[in-house]
Design a protein around this motif. Structure first.
Motif, short mmCIF file in Angstrom:
data_model
loop_
_atom_site.label_atom_id
_atom_site.label_comp_id
_atom_site.label_asym_id
_atom_site.label_seq_id
_atom_site.Cartn_x
_atom_site.Cartn_y
_atom_site.Cartn_z
N ASN A 1 0.82 -1.21 0.00
CA ASN A 1 0.00 0.00 0.00
C ASN A 1 0.85 1.26 0.00
O ASN A 1 0.52 2.25 -0.64
N ALA B 1 2.21 1.94 -3.46
CA ALA B 1 1.19 2.44 -4.38
C ALA B 1 0.79 3.87 -4.05
O ALA B 1 0.58 4.68 -4.95
N ARG B 2 0.71 4.18 -2.75
CA ARG B 2 0.34 5.56 -2.38
C ARG B 2 1.40 6.54 -2.84
O ARG B 2 1.10 7.64 -3.29
N ALA C 1 1.00 7.15 -6.44
CA ALA C 1 -0.18 7.94 -6.79
C ALA C 1 -0.08 9.38 -6.32
O ALA C 1 -0.68 10.28 -6.90
N THR D 1 -6.55 8.11 -9.91
CA THR D 1 -5.81 7.56 -8.78
C THR D 1 -5.85 6.04 -8.82
O THR D 1 -4.82 5.37 -8.62
N VAL E 1 -2.53 3.73 -9.07
CA VAL E 1 -2.26 2.77 -8.00
C VAL E 1 -2.26 1.34 -8.54
O VAL E 1 -1.37 0.54 -8.23
N ALA F 1 -5.43 3.12 -2.70
CA ALA F 1 -5.83 4.42 -3.24
C ALA F 1 -6.62 5.25 -2.22
O ALA F 1 -7.04 6.36 -2.53
#
Length: 204
Positions: free
Chosen positions: A4, A7-8, A11, A24, A28, A50
């Protein structure tokens, strides 16, 4: 670094206005797919990374497959759209093949581009009836150009030939190795020869 968190970070845009949720989710999902593989990433993981509602993927895309189609078309579609759209309808088949293959050659030299190719290849082979929306992800425009170039070739056979051609191209470029220039040249020649072969007696 967790899935996570990666991915954050992918993004996020420091100091800028947050992206719309749809964008977004695409960004992500791209980060997660490239890092962990399409099969291992769930819709729940995409929404969580996301910071989106658990139903966001369904709301914006419908399914994970539809999200993946939107992602691949947005990232890869522009590489073919302009050259193919401006192509002379009477162009030789070899020129069409060159326009198709050249972006694959360029992408495989870039680590992220190569990952995109692997994602495209694996998704296409796993989802042969996927509902693509971009014009150049459909076989019909290619079949139309081929029937114009090869006398006596039916639309059905033209589609079949292009389907086989794209399968071969994706198989070769979607692997882990980078194709050498001689290998690419052989692939171009082989695909062109297969597409332009005289139609047989029983081609539908």
């Amino acid at each position: 670094m967790t899935q996570n968190t990666r991915a954050r970070r992918a993004a996020g845009r420091s100091g800028s206005t947050p992206m719309p949720t749809r964008d977004t989710l695409l960004t992500v999902a791209e980060s997660l797919f490239l890092a962990d593989g399409y099969e291992r990433v769930s819709v729940r993981a995409i929404c969580a990374a996301a910071d989106a509602n658990p139903a966001a993927v369904h709301y914006h895309f419908g399914t994970k497959d539809d999200l993946t189609i939107a992602l691949l078309e947005s990232r890869l579609g522009p590489l073919w759209a302009d050259p193919l759209a401006s192509l002379d309808p009477a162009a030789p088949v070899g020129e069409i093949v060159d326009i198709v293959v050249t972006p694959f050659v360029d992408l495989q030299r870039d680590p992220t581009g190569h990952l995109h190719l692997r994602l495209l290849s694996r998704f296409v082979f796993a989802h042969p009836t996927a509902s693509w929306t971009s014009r150049w992800f459909d076989l019909d425009p290619f079949a139309d150009m081929l029937t114009a170039a090869v006398p006596g070739l039916t639309a059905t056979e033209a589609r079949r030939r292009w389907a086989l051609a794209f399968q071969l191209i994706l198989l070769r470029f979607g692997g882990t190795e980078t194709l050498t220039a001689p290998a690419v040249a052989s692939l171009r020649g082989f695909v062109t020869a297969g597409l332009t072969a005289p139609p047989g007696q029983h081609t539908d």
